[in-house]
Enzyme design. Structure first.
Site, PDB file in Angstrom:
ATOM      1  N   PHE A   1      16.199 -20.845  -9.059  1.00  0.00           N
ATOM      2  CA  PHE A   1      16.630 -22.010  -8.703  1.00  0.00           C
ATOM      3  C   PHE A   1      16.817 -23.201  -9.670  1.00  0.00           C
ATOM      4  O   PHE A   1      17.537 -24.320  -9.295  1.00  0.00           O
ATOM      5  CB  PHE A   1      15.703 -22.614  -7.577  1.00  0.00           C
ATOM      6  N   GLY A   2      16.167 -22.835 -11.011  1.00  0.00           N
ATOM      7  CA  GLY A   2      16.103 -23.925 -11.854  1.00  0.00           C
ATOM      8  C   GLY A   2      14.833 -24.109 -12.407  1.00  0.00           C
ATOM      9  O   GLY A   2      14.075 -23.232 -12.175  1.00  0.00           O
ATOM     10  N   LYS A   3      14.485 -25.287 -12.590  1.00  0.00           N
ATOM     11  CA  LYS A   3      13.083 -25.532 -13.431  1.00  0.00           C
ATOM     12  C   LYS A   3      12.352 -26.351 -12.436  1.00  0.00           C
ATOM     13  O   LYS A   3      12.661 -27.101 -11.764  1.00  0.00           O
ATOM     14  CB  LYS A   3      13.436 -26.115 -14.724  1.00  0.00           C
ATOM     15  N   VAL A   4      10.898 -26.059 -12.579  1.00  0.00           N
ATOM     16  CA  VAL A   4       9.938 -26.830 -12.110  1.00  0.00           C
ATOM     17  C   VAL A   4       9.248 -27.735 -13.054  1.00  0.00           C
ATOM     18  O   VAL A   4       8.844 -27.407 -14.243  1.00  0.00           O
ATOM     19  CB  VAL A   4       8.910 -26.301 -11.291  1.00  0.00           C
TER      20      VAL A   4
ATOM     21  N   ASP B   1       9.359 -14.931   1.551  1.00  0.00           N
ATOM     22  CA  ASP B   1       9.314 -14.883   0.282  1.00  0.00           C
ATOM     23  C   ASP B   1       7.761 -14.926  -0.117  1.00  0.00           C
ATOM     24  O   ASP B   1       7.495 -15.689  -1.059  1.00  0.00           O
ATOM     25  CB  ASP B   1      10.228 -15.535  -0.593  1.00  0.00           C
TER      26      ASP B   1
ATOM     27  N   LYS C   1      10.985 -29.869  -8.589  1.00  0.00           N
ATOM     28  CA  LYS C   1      11.681 -28.786  -8.496  1.00  0.00           C
ATOM     29  C   LYS C   1      13.524 -29.133  -8.564  1.00  0.00           C
ATOM     30  O   LYS C   1      13.880 -29.812  -7.737  1.00  0.00           O
ATOM     31  CB  LYS C   1      11.425 -28.036  -7.397  1.00  0.00           C
TER      32      LYS C   1
ATOM     33  N   VAL D   1       9.897 -21.904 -14.376  1.00  0.00           N
ATOM     34  CA  VAL D   1      11.355 -21.530 -14.336  1.00  0.00           C
ATOM     35  C   VAL D   1      11.610 -20.445 -13.092  1.00  0.00           C
ATOM     36  O   VAL D   1      11.048 -19.403 -13.154  1.00  0.00           O
ATOM     37  CB  VAL D   1      11.911 -21.083 -15.636  1.00  0.00           C
TER      38      VAL D   1
ATOM     39  N   ILE E   1       7.011 -26.567 -15.913  1.00  0.00           N
ATOM     40  CA  ILE E   1       5.760 -26.050 -15.625  1.00  0.00           C
ATOM     41  C   ILE E   1       6.293 -24.556 -14.901  1.00  0.00           C
ATOM     42  O   ILE E   1       5.256 -23.842 -14.649  1.00  0.00           O
ATOM     43  CB  ILE E   1       4.771 -26.492 -14.735  1.00  0.00           C
TER      44      ILE E   1
END
Ligand SMILES: *[C@@H]1O[C@H](CO)[C@@H](O)[C@H](O)[C@H]1NC(C)=O
Ligand SMILES: *[C@@H]1O[C@H](CO)[C@@H](O)[C@H](O)[C@H]1NC(C)=O
Ligand SMILES: *[C@@H]1O[C@H](CO)[C@@H](O)[C@H](O)[C@H]1NC(C)=O
Ligand SMILES: *[C@@H]1O[C@H](CO)[C@@H](O)[C@H](O)[C@H]1NC(C)=O
Ligand SMILES: *[C@@H]1O[C@H](CO)[C@@H](O)[C@H](O)[C@H]1NC(C)=O
Ligand SMILES: *[C@@H]1O[C@H](CO)[C@@H](O)[C@H](O)[C@H]1NC(C)=O
Ligand SMILES: *[C@@H]1O[C@H](CO)[C@@H](O)[C@H](O)[C@H]1NC(C)=O
Length: 801
Positions: free
Chosen positions: A479-482, A592, A496, A476, A474
């Site tokens: 840090f990688g993918k969720v 952030d 995550k 990207v 859902i």
């Protein structure tokens, strides 16, 4: 400073490169697109050429590139059958994006033919289709036969985005589609009404669905005999008496000057159904019945042309919708005695309140007029999109949310005692669980605060995410993918997954868990657990059904948020940040803040997420010198960039940027617009300083923003974006001021507030019963933990069993 300039320069160069490659890839035609979906060859139907849409087509975008083209094995004999031999099948949300050169009304025609081949049974598809902000079809299913759905949208942007969304566990398909600009004078912006409060109804902004296009005289006119590709069905099956006669006289039809022949072809005006008065005059109406949805308004267009040459008689008869008198023929034809063979049309908006039929009648004005041959040549019935930009009633979901609120209120009202009991039980459970978890998993827990978050075995996460299935991605990021995951107790979670390949290091991973496990707040996304095994760094959060604020402002979500919803989202996230900054233990700086880090739950309540960069500040007024500048480009506090001094005011700056995104509905940096607009902050601040902020308000919320509330909003933004952090307000100030903006917006009564998502009504009701909800969410927070205890009960069972 020079470093900043370099970045900007680099960015400009990059964006110019991007622009040039975009231009060359645009297709060349005049906003007219005919596509044979899933086909690898072009198909011509009469003089219309449907282009193949191969996989590398520019206009088809699937978010995950999961689509197949498929071929029908059945032989059809209909004219359109060539289009129905292939289909495009989507198992994920997918979009066609059409460049639009000239704004204005466009038809969208969707062709569906649910065939069966060895891999697909298209009859089992269930899906929704939306275009821009309009929901065209919702959980649409069809069993057999071909169907063409036609809509017209007044497009003001330079693209038309058509989105196919499969319903859960299903897929979407499409056989062919057409996008066709309407000739200018074909559809006016308003029409007279019957049965409504106002005399005229303006529908310039609304979308229309053609539900019926009928040629009286019981003759079909096929799409290739209509210059605009419309098909007209015969009227015979809609008639309800047997007192009519079909007549035809094509040659008598004469279009007068200034009347567009594109309104309807000669073949429509040249045939008619008339009251059969020959020999034995009768006092009766000719009536047709059509299906309609209660609660919706319809634009009905009557096509009339005297092809029976009855000028000898005083030609006058009445036209009715349901039992409302609409007009008399003599008025429609302006009492023109030379009206023989001259086409006319009349537009009327009517609302279907009860029953689900639209009855159209023509008949004598009185018993004295029984020799007047009442007739009708053609009829178009178009449904107007409702105040939620939809053609489908969403009664189910509104009932559901009502129920939710009732439940919440009940909980709040009297069950505090129960909650206390449950909570203490839960605490006891948690102790036990923690023990078994520590004993059960491979023991390389490295977190000082390990006891504050729950640790999941990797296998459980693999199971929840279908072994990190690409279908469940859902989001990207660096840090990688969720992934979206479903735990054994059917609880939806967001997973995550950082890993050795990700840029988010162990430090950020740890920071995030430590930060998140310290607090629970309704406007901060809550942590469910984590996993640190085999180099996998996984964080499990509560699942936020409506994704990120960013996606809702200018991303893949097509229903745009209303101004009121946007304000409520700003207020919610300001509350979350204010809580962080003034937190009970130590102040925390998020670092952030951006629209992609503000998530929305099923009621569009905002929660701040992503604490990987957060820092514990020594105190809100003291500064903190950090070694490396971190954050997101475009949102960075300029003072922090230069001085590397981190304060809570850096979050305030970033929040100001988010407020601008919310107001203007565009990204912070948009390389695809003219140079002076590329940077949202510079561009918007120019307007703010000139006091012309209203000129850059997101067109999607135009008319909803009250001048006073806009002016206050602009003032807050400007303060947040002050160069010197000392001049910026605190998050608390921002929060109170935003609440004032919502107050200035006034009570929820303006007509434009109808143009909102259904869920906004939920949040409004929520706001009006704020005290109840405050209580109930405290309780629900605890209850969320209770349901979490189920998760762990499961884990414990798994490990012991
Ligand atoms: C289809 O027609 C277009 C426009 O005439 C042409 O550019 C394209 O090459 C054709 N495609 C195929 C597969 O024939
Ligand atoms: C369709 O037509 C082709 C050739 O005309 C024929 O071979 C095939 O059996 C037909 N299929 C069906 C399902 O009738
Ligand atoms: C296709 O699906 C529909 C609806 O699910 C079902 O009624 C039909 O029997 C299926 N047809 C085949 C050939 O599997
Ligand atoms: C389309 O909308 C614009 C305003 O957004 C309006 O000026 C124009 O008249 C509309 N066109 C039609 C055909 O309704
Ligand atoms: C189109 O119109 C022509 C002339 O009226 C007629 O001969 C032909 O059958 C029509 N075609 C269709 C498909 O209706
Ligand atoms: C209508 O009928 C009259 C006579 O009844 C005739 O003179 C006239 O030319 C006809 N009009 C047309 C348009 O055919
Ligand atoms: C025709 O329909 C209208 C509207 O329902 C009705 O008022 C009128 O009496 C009807 N006329 C006849 C002759 O039945």
């Amino acid at each position: 400073m020079s470093c900043l300039e370099n970045i900007v320069l680099l960015f400009l160069v990059l964006s110019i490169l991007c622009l040039s490659c975009n231009v060359s890839s645009q297709s060349v035609s005049l906003d007219k697109y005919l596509i044979d979906c899933g086909s690898s060859s072009n198909v011509s139907l009469g003089n219309r050429l449907f282009l193949a849409d191969d996989s590398d087509s520019n206009i088809l975008k699937t978010l995950q590139k999961i689509f197949v083209s498929t071929k029908s094995s059945s032989n059809l004999s209909t004219f359109d059958s060539k289009l129905y031999q292939t289909a495009r099948v989507f198992s994920e949300i997918s979009q066609y994006t059409f460049p639009i050169r000239n704004p204005g009304r466009h038809w969208i025609r969707l062709h569906f033919f649910p065939f069966v081949d060895e891999n697909h049974n298209l009859s089992s598809a269930k899906f929704s289709v939306s275009a821009q902000s309009f929901t065209l079809l919702k959980d649409f299913q069809m069993n057999k036969g071909s169907t063409v759905k036609e809509y017209s949208l007044n497009i003001s942007s330079n693209t038309l985005v058509l989105t196919f969304t499969p319903s859960s566990d299903s897929f979407a398909f499409i056989n062919a589609l057409e996008v066709i600009p309407l000739p200018d004078d074909l559809l006016p912006g308003d029409a007279k009404t019957v049965g409504l409060h106002e005399a005229r109804r303006n529908f310039q902004r609304q979308a229309l669905e053609t539900v019926m296009r009928v040629n009286m005289g019981n003759q079909a006119v096929s799409s290739q005999n209509d210059t605009l590709g419309r098909s007209w069905v015969p009227d015979g099956s809609f008639l309800i008496h047997n007192n009519e006669k079909f007549v035809s006289n094509m040659n008598i039809v004469k279009f007068r000057k200034g009347f567009s022949e594109e309104i309807a072809p000669k073949t429509v005006y040249g045939t008619a159904t008339k009251l059969n008065t020959e020999g034995n005059p009768i006092y009766a109406n000719v009536s047709w019945y059509f299906d309609a949805s209660p609660g919706f308004e319809y634009l009905v267009r009557f096509h009339l042309c005297d092809i029976v040459n009855s000028s000898a008689l005083d030609l006058s008869f009445n036209v009715y919708i349901n039992s409302w008198f609409v007009s008399s023929y003599s008025d429609i034809s302006n009492q023109d005695s030379n009206a023989v063979g001259v086409p006319y049309y009349l537009d009327v908006v009517a609302k279907v309140d009860d029953g689900s039929k639209l009855k159209i009648s023509v008949g004598p004005r009185s018993v004295d007029d029984i020799y007047a041959p009442a007739f009708l040549n053609g009829l178009e019935i178009m449904k107007l999109s409702n105040s939620k930009d939809s053609f489908v009633l969403d009664s189910l979901s509104s009932k559901k949310s009502e129920r939710k609120i009732v439940v919440a209120a009940c909980l709040a009202a009297g069950l505090t005692a129960v909650v206390v009991v449950v909570a203490s039980l839960f605490l006891i459970c948690r102790r036990r669980r923690k023990l078994s978890l520590v004993n059960g998993t491979s023991g390389n827990a490295t977190f000082s605060g390990a006891e504050i978050a729950y640790r999941f075995p990797l296998v459980v996460i693999q199971e929840a995410t279908d072994n990190f299935s690409e279908n469940l991605v859902i989001g990207v990021g660096g840090f990688g993918k969720v992934y979206k995951g479903v735990l054994r107790d059917n609880r939806e979670v967001a997973v995550k997954r950082g890993g050795p390949q990700s840029t988010q290091g162990l430090v950020e991973f740890r920071t995030e868990i430590e930060m998140l496990s310290q607090f629970r707040h309704r406007h901060l996304v809550s942590l469910i657990g984590y996993c640190y095994e085999q180099n996998e760094m996984i964080i499990i959060y509560e699942y936020m059904e409506n994704g990120t604020l960013k996606e809702h402002l200018y991303g893949s979500y097509l229903l745009r948020l209303s101004w009121r919803q946007r304000l409520q989202i700003c207020i919610g996230s300001a509350r979350g940040l204010h809580y962080l900054h003034t937190g009970p233990a130590k102040a925390i700086i998020h670092r952030d803040v951006k629209s992609a880090n503000i998530l929305l739950d099923e009621n569009f309540m905002a929660k701040v997420a992503d604490f990987g960069l957060s820092k514990t500040g020594p105190g809100i007024d003291q500064t903190h010198v950090s070694t490396a500048v971190k954050g997101s480009f475009g949102y960075l506090d300029p003072e922090y960039l230069i001085m590397q001094q981190l304060t809570a005011k850096s979050d305030v700056y970033s929040f100001g940027v988010v407020m601008l995104e919310v107001l203007c509905g565009r990204p912070v940096i948009n390389p695809s617009v003219s140079r002076e607009k590329v940077n949202l902050i510079e561009w918007a601040m120019r307007y703010q300083k000139r006091g012309q902020l209203e000129l850059i308000v997101d067109p999607c919320i135009e008319g909803q923003v009250k001048p006073e509330s806009l002016s206050k909003f602009g003032e807050i933004v400007e303060k947040c974006l002050a160069e010197r952090s000392a001049l910026r307000p605190t998050m608390g100030d921002v929060l109170w001021n935003l609440e004032y903006v919502l107050q200035l917006q006034g009570p929820d009564k303006t007509p434009n507030d109808n143009v909102e998502l259904s869920s906004s009504h939920v949040s409004q009701r929520e706001a009006s019963s704020e005290s109840h909800i405050e209580v109930s969410t405290v309780n629900l927070g605890d209850l969320a933990d209770v349901s979490m205890s189920k998760v762990f009960a499961q884990l414990v069972r798994e490990e012991t069993g």
